[in-house]
Design a protein around this motif. Structure first.
Motif, PDB file in Angstrom:
ATOM      1  N   GLU A 282     -19.023   1.074  -3.202  1.00  0.00           N
ATOM      2  CA  GLU A 282     -18.885   1.690  -4.525  1.00  0.00           C
ATOM      3  C   GLU A 282     -17.567   1.339  -5.200  1.00  0.00           C
ATOM      4  O   GLU A 282     -17.508   1.094  -6.407  1.00  0.00           O
ATOM      5  CB  GLU A 282     -19.030   3.204  -4.404  1.00  0.00           C
ATOM      6  N   VAL A 283     -16.474   1.268  -4.433  1.00  0.00           N
ATOM      7  CA  VAL A 283     -15.173   0.990  -5.029  1.00  0.00           C
ATOM      8  C   VAL A 283     -15.122  -0.421  -5.617  1.00  0.00           C
ATOM      9  O   VAL A 283     -14.328  -0.704  -6.512  1.00  0.00           O
ATOM     10  CB  VAL A 283     -14.037   1.228  -4.003  1.00  0.00           C
ATOM     11  N   LEU A 284     -16.016  -1.295  -5.159  1.00  0.00           N
ATOM     12  CA  LEU A 284     -16.048  -2.656  -5.716  1.00  0.00           C
ATOM     13  C   LEU A 284     -16.493  -2.659  -7.177  1.00  0.00           C
ATOM     14  O   LEU A 284     -16.043  -3.493  -7.964  1.00  0.00           O
ATOM     15  CB  LEU A 284     -16.968  -3.560  -4.883  1.00  0.00           C
ATOM     16  N   LEU A 285     -17.366  -1.727  -7.546  1.00  0.00           N
ATOM     17  CA  LEU A 285     -17.763  -1.638  -8.952  1.00  0.00           C
ATOM     18  C   LEU A 285     -16.566  -1.206  -9.807  1.00  0.00           C
ATOM     19  O   LEU A 285     -16.342  -1.737 -10.894  1.00  0.00           O
ATOM     20  CB  LEU A 285     -18.921  -0.650  -9.124  1.00  0.00           C
ATOM     21  N   ARG A 286     -15.781  -0.273  -9.314  1.00  0.00           N
ATOM     22  CA  ARG A 286     -14.580   0.148 -10.038  1.00  0.00           C
ATOM     23  C   ARG A 286     -13.560  -0.982 -10.109  1.00  0.00           C
ATOM     24  O   ARG A 286     -12.895  -1.178 -11.129  1.00  0.00           O
ATOM     25  CB  ARG A 286     -13.941   1.369  -9.346  1.00  0.00           C
TER      26      ARG A 286
ATOM     27  N   VAL B 174       0.840  -1.195   0.000  1.00  0.00           N
ATOM     28  CA  VAL B 174       0.000   0.000   0.000  1.00  0.00           C
ATOM     29  C   VAL B 174       0.878   1.248   0.000  1.00  0.00           C
ATOM     30  O   VAL B 174       1.705   1.434   0.870  1.00  0.00           O
ATOM     31  CB  VAL B 174      -0.943   0.020   1.224  1.00  0.00           C
ATOM     32  N   ASP B 175       0.685   2.074  -0.998  1.00  0.00           N
ATOM     33  CA  ASP B 175       1.399   3.332  -1.132  1.00  0.00           C
ATOM     34  C   ASP B 175       0.437   4.446  -0.710  1.00  0.00           C
ATOM     35  O   ASP B 175      -0.501   4.773  -1.429  1.00  0.00           O
ATOM     36  CB  ASP B 175       1.851   3.510  -2.585  1.00  0.00           C
ATOM     37  N   ARG B 176       0.694   5.009   0.452  1.00  0.00           N
ATOM     38  CA  ARG B 176      -0.201   6.042   0.988  1.00  0.00           C
ATOM     39  C   ARG B 176      -0.125   7.355   0.216  1.00  0.00           C
ATOM     40  O   ARG B 176      -0.907   8.259   0.475  1.00  0.00           O
ATOM     41  CB  ARG B 176       0.079   6.266   2.468  1.00  0.00           C
ATOM     42  N   THR B 177       0.802   7.465  -0.710  1.00  0.00           N
ATOM     43  CA  THR B 177       0.892   8.693  -1.502  1.00  0.00           C
ATOM     44  C   THR B 177       0.023   8.618  -2.753  1.00  0.00           C
ATOM     45  O   THR B 177      -0.064   9.591  -3.499  1.00  0.00           O
ATOM     46  CB  THR B 177       2.347   8.986  -1.914  1.00  0.00           C
ATOM     47  N   LEU B 178      -0.618   7.475  -2.989  1.00  0.00           N
ATOM     48  CA  LEU B 178      -1.522   7.361  -4.133  1.00  0.00           C
ATOM     49  C   LEU B 178      -2.691   8.327  -3.979  1.00  0.00           C
ATOM     50  O   LEU B 178      -3.047   8.714  -2.855  1.00  0.00           O
ATOM     51  CB  LEU B 178      -2.078   5.929  -4.211  1.00  0.00           C
ATOM     52  N   PRO B 179      -3.331   8.692  -5.063  1.00  0.00           N
ATOM     53  CA  PRO B 179      -4.538   9.515  -4.944  1.00  0.00           C
ATOM     54  C   PRO B 179      -5.584   8.783  -4.108  1.00  0.00           C
ATOM     55  O   PRO B 179      -5.730   7.565  -4.218  1.00  0.00           O
ATOM     56  CB  PRO B 179      -5.017   9.669  -6.394  1.00  0.00           C
ATOM     57  N   ARG B 180      -6.297   9.519  -3.278  1.00  0.00           N
ATOM     58  CA  ARG B 180      -7.325   8.908  -2.435  1.00  0.00           C
ATOM     59  C   ARG B 180      -8.551   8.539  -3.248  1.00  0.00           C
ATOM     60  O   ARG B 180      -9.004   9.312  -4.095  1.00  0.00           O
ATOM     61  CB  ARG B 180      -7.753   9.856  -1.315  1.00  0.00           C
ATOM     62  N   ALA B 181      -9.103   7.378  -2.940  1.00  0.00           N
ATOM     63  CA  ALA B 181     -10.375   6.982  -3.542  1.00  0.00           C
ATOM     64  C   ALA B 181     -11.468   7.827  -2.893  1.00  0.00           C
ATOM     65  O   ALA B 181     -11.516   7.954  -1.669  1.00  0.00           O
ATOM     66  CB  ALA B 181     -10.633   5.498  -3.299  1.00  0.00           C
ATOM     67  N   VAL B 182     -12.318   8.417  -3.705  1.00  0.00           N
ATOM     68  CA  VAL B 182     -13.434   9.218  -3.193  1.00  0.00           C
ATOM     69  C   VAL B 182     -14.715   8.753  -3.866  1.00  0.00           C
ATOM     70  O   VAL B 182     -14.691   8.172  -4.953  1.00  0.00           O
ATOM     71  CB  VAL B 182     -13.222  10.735  -3.431  1.00  0.00           C
TER      72      VAL B 182
ATOM     73  N   ARG C 270      -5.246  -3.031  -0.226  1.00  0.00           N
ATOM     74  CA  ARG C 270      -4.119  -3.451  -1.060  1.00  0.00           C
ATOM     75  C   ARG C 270      -4.540  -3.737  -2.496  1.00  0.00           C
ATOM     76  O   ARG C 270      -3.836  -3.410  -3.438  1.00  0.00           O
ATOM     77  CB  ARG C 270      -3.442  -4.670  -0.449  1.00  0.00           C
ATOM     78  N   VAL C 271      -5.685  -4.372  -2.654  1.00  0.00           N
ATOM     79  CA  VAL C 271      -6.126  -4.709  -4.008  1.00  0.00           C
ATOM     80  C   VAL C 271      -6.488  -3.446  -4.784  1.00  0.00           C
ATOM     81  O   VAL C 271      -6.149  -3.313  -5.959  1.00  0.00           O
ATOM     82  CB  VAL C 271      -7.300  -5.711  -3.973  1.00  0.00           C
ATOM     83  N   VAL C 272      -7.169  -2.505  -4.135  1.00  0.00           N
ATOM     84  CA  VAL C 272      -7.520  -1.247  -4.811  1.00  0.00           C
ATOM     85  C   VAL C 272      -6.256  -0.485  -5.196  1.00  0.00           C
ATOM     86  O   VAL C 272      -6.165   0.081  -6.287  1.00  0.00           O
ATOM     87  CB  VAL C 272      -8.466  -0.397  -3.938  1.00  0.00           C
ATOM     88  N   ALA C 273      -5.265  -0.486  -4.313  1.00  0.00           N
ATOM     89  CA  ALA C 273      -4.001   0.195  -4.635  1.00  0.00           C
ATOM     90  C   ALA C 273      -3.339  -0.449  -5.849  1.00  0.00           C
ATOM     91  O   ALA C 273      -2.870   0.244  -6.756  1.00  0.00           O
ATOM     92  CB  ALA C 273      -3.059   0.156  -3.434  1.00  0.00           C
ATOM     93  N   ALA C 274      -3.318  -1.780  -5.880  1.00  0.00           N
ATOM     94  CA  ALA C 274      -2.646  -2.474  -6.976  1.00  0.00           C
ATOM     95  C   ALA C 274      -3.408  -2.375  -8.292  1.00  0.00           C
ATOM     96  O   ALA C 274      -2.813  -2.160  -9.345  1.00  0.00           O
ATOM     97  CB  ALA C 274      -2.453  -3.951  -6.603  1.00  0.00           C
ATOM     98  N   ARG C 275      -4.716  -2.515  -8.241  1.00  0.00           N
ATOM     99  CA  ARG C 275      -5.513  -2.567  -9.472  1.00  0.00           C
ATOM    100  C   ARG C 275      -5.915  -1.201 -10.001  1.00  0.00           C
ATOM    101  O   ARG C 275      -6.005  -0.999 -11.205  1.00  0.00           O
ATOM    102  CB  ARG C 275      -6.787  -3.390  -9.232  1.00  0.00           C
ATOM    103  N   LEU C 276      -6.235  -0.284  -9.062  1.00  0.00           N
ATOM    104  CA  LEU C 276      -6.780   1.010  -9.481  1.00  0.00           C
ATOM    105  C   LEU C 276      -5.824   2.175  -9.256  1.00  0.00           C
ATOM    106  O   LEU C 276      -6.106   3.291  -9.694  1.00  0.00           O
ATOM    107  CB  LEU C 276      -8.101   1.282  -8.747  1.00  0.00           C
ATOM    108  N   GLY C 277      -4.735   1.922  -8.527  1.00  0.00           N
ATOM    109  CA  GLY C 277      -3.803   3.009  -8.240  1.00  0.00           C
ATOM    110  C   GLY C 277      -4.387   4.047  -7.302  1.00  0.00           C
ATOM    111  O   GLY C 277      -4.041   5.220  -7.381  1.00  0.00           O
ATOM    112  N   LEU C 278      -5.280   3.610  -6.401  1.00  0.00           N
ATOM    113  CA  LEU C 278      -5.928   4.516  -5.460  1.00  0.00           C
ATOM    114  C   LEU C 278      -5.696   4.045  -4.026  1.00  0.00           C
ATOM    115  O   LEU C 278      -5.567   2.850  -3.765  1.00  0.00           O
ATOM    116  CB  LEU C 278      -7.436   4.575  -5.722  1.00  0.00           C
ATOM    117  N   PHE C 279      -5.687   4.995  -3.099  1.00  0.00           N
ATOM    118  CA  PHE C 279      -5.549   4.683  -1.678  1.00  0.00           C
ATOM    119  C   PHE C 279      -6.921   4.744  -1.016  1.00  0.00           C
ATOM    120  O   PHE C 279      -7.622   5.747  -1.124  1.00  0.00           O
ATOM    121  CB  PHE C 279      -4.599   5.674  -1.005  1.00  0.00           C
TER     122      PHE C 279
END
Length: 197
Positions: free
Chosen positions: A187-191, A37-45, A150-159
């Motif tokens: 919601e992030v699961l749809l993305r 997990v890279d905490r500097t990634l853009p935040r998921a909103v 972790r999966v969202v960070a890896a797949r979507l590039g979001l924190f």
């Protein structure tokens, strides 16, 4: 006893035998680097409208909207009493955070009828809901048991900020931050499903 025997052996010029070594348990494997997990990634909103549902009428309205959607995602926040504190449901453009004290049957029926339903680590969620929904578990698709973060960070590039995961989900009213957190978890699961193609 034992100390006297060691002293006697040393006096005779024999070293005391070493006790057999006990093998150490292997360290658990580190998660693959692609899930770091890279905490500097853009935040998921949140990308849509979130509605708090605490009435039967609101639940029926949300269930009708979900039933008309081609796909949906869900997540559950657990009650300290062992049940469901909230059920979060998202379709493209809308999310509902539903009070778990309501009769969730109409929403569960709607979720069971959508063409594509997504969850993450769904085992305990489905157990607490008391319903076997035909959901694609996106954690299984990722392989192993990585966290959603972790999966969202890896797949979507979001924190995804998970600080509120263990907050008091039985509290009423929920804070605006809790509502946003809960809705985003669905919601992030749809993305994420889109990210898997």
């Amino acid at each position: 006893g034992n100390l006297a025997a060691r002293i006697a052996r040393r006096a005779l010029g024999k070293a005391a035998p070493r006790p057999p070594s006990i093998p150490r348990a292997p360290k658990p494997p580190k998660p693959p680097p692609e899930y770091a997990v890279d905490r500097t990634l853009p935040r998921a909103v949140l990308g849509g409208v979130t509605t708090w549902v605490d009435s039967s009428a609101g639940l029926l309205s949300a269930a009708a909207a979900v039933g008309a959607a081609p796909r949906a995602a869900f997540d559950v926040e657990f009650s300290a009493a062992g049940g469901v504190a909230t059920l979060q449901v998202a379709v493209d453009g809308s999310a509902w955070v539903i009070d778990g004290r309501l009769d969730l049957g109409p929403m569960l029926d709607a979720l069971g009828g959508v063409d594509a339903l997504y969850g993450f680590a769904t085992g305990e969620d489905l157990k607490r809901l008391g319903r076997d929904l035909p959901a694609t578990d996106l954690q299984r698709r990722a392989g192993g048991t990585p966290s959603l973060q972790r999966v969202v960070a890896a797949r979507l590039g979001l924190f995804v900020d998970k600080r509120l995961q263990c907050s008091d989900w039985d509290a009423r009213p929920l804070s605006p931050e809790q509502l946003a957190y809960a809705a985003l978890d669905a919601e992030v699961l749809l993305r994420l499903a889109d990210g898997y193609g």
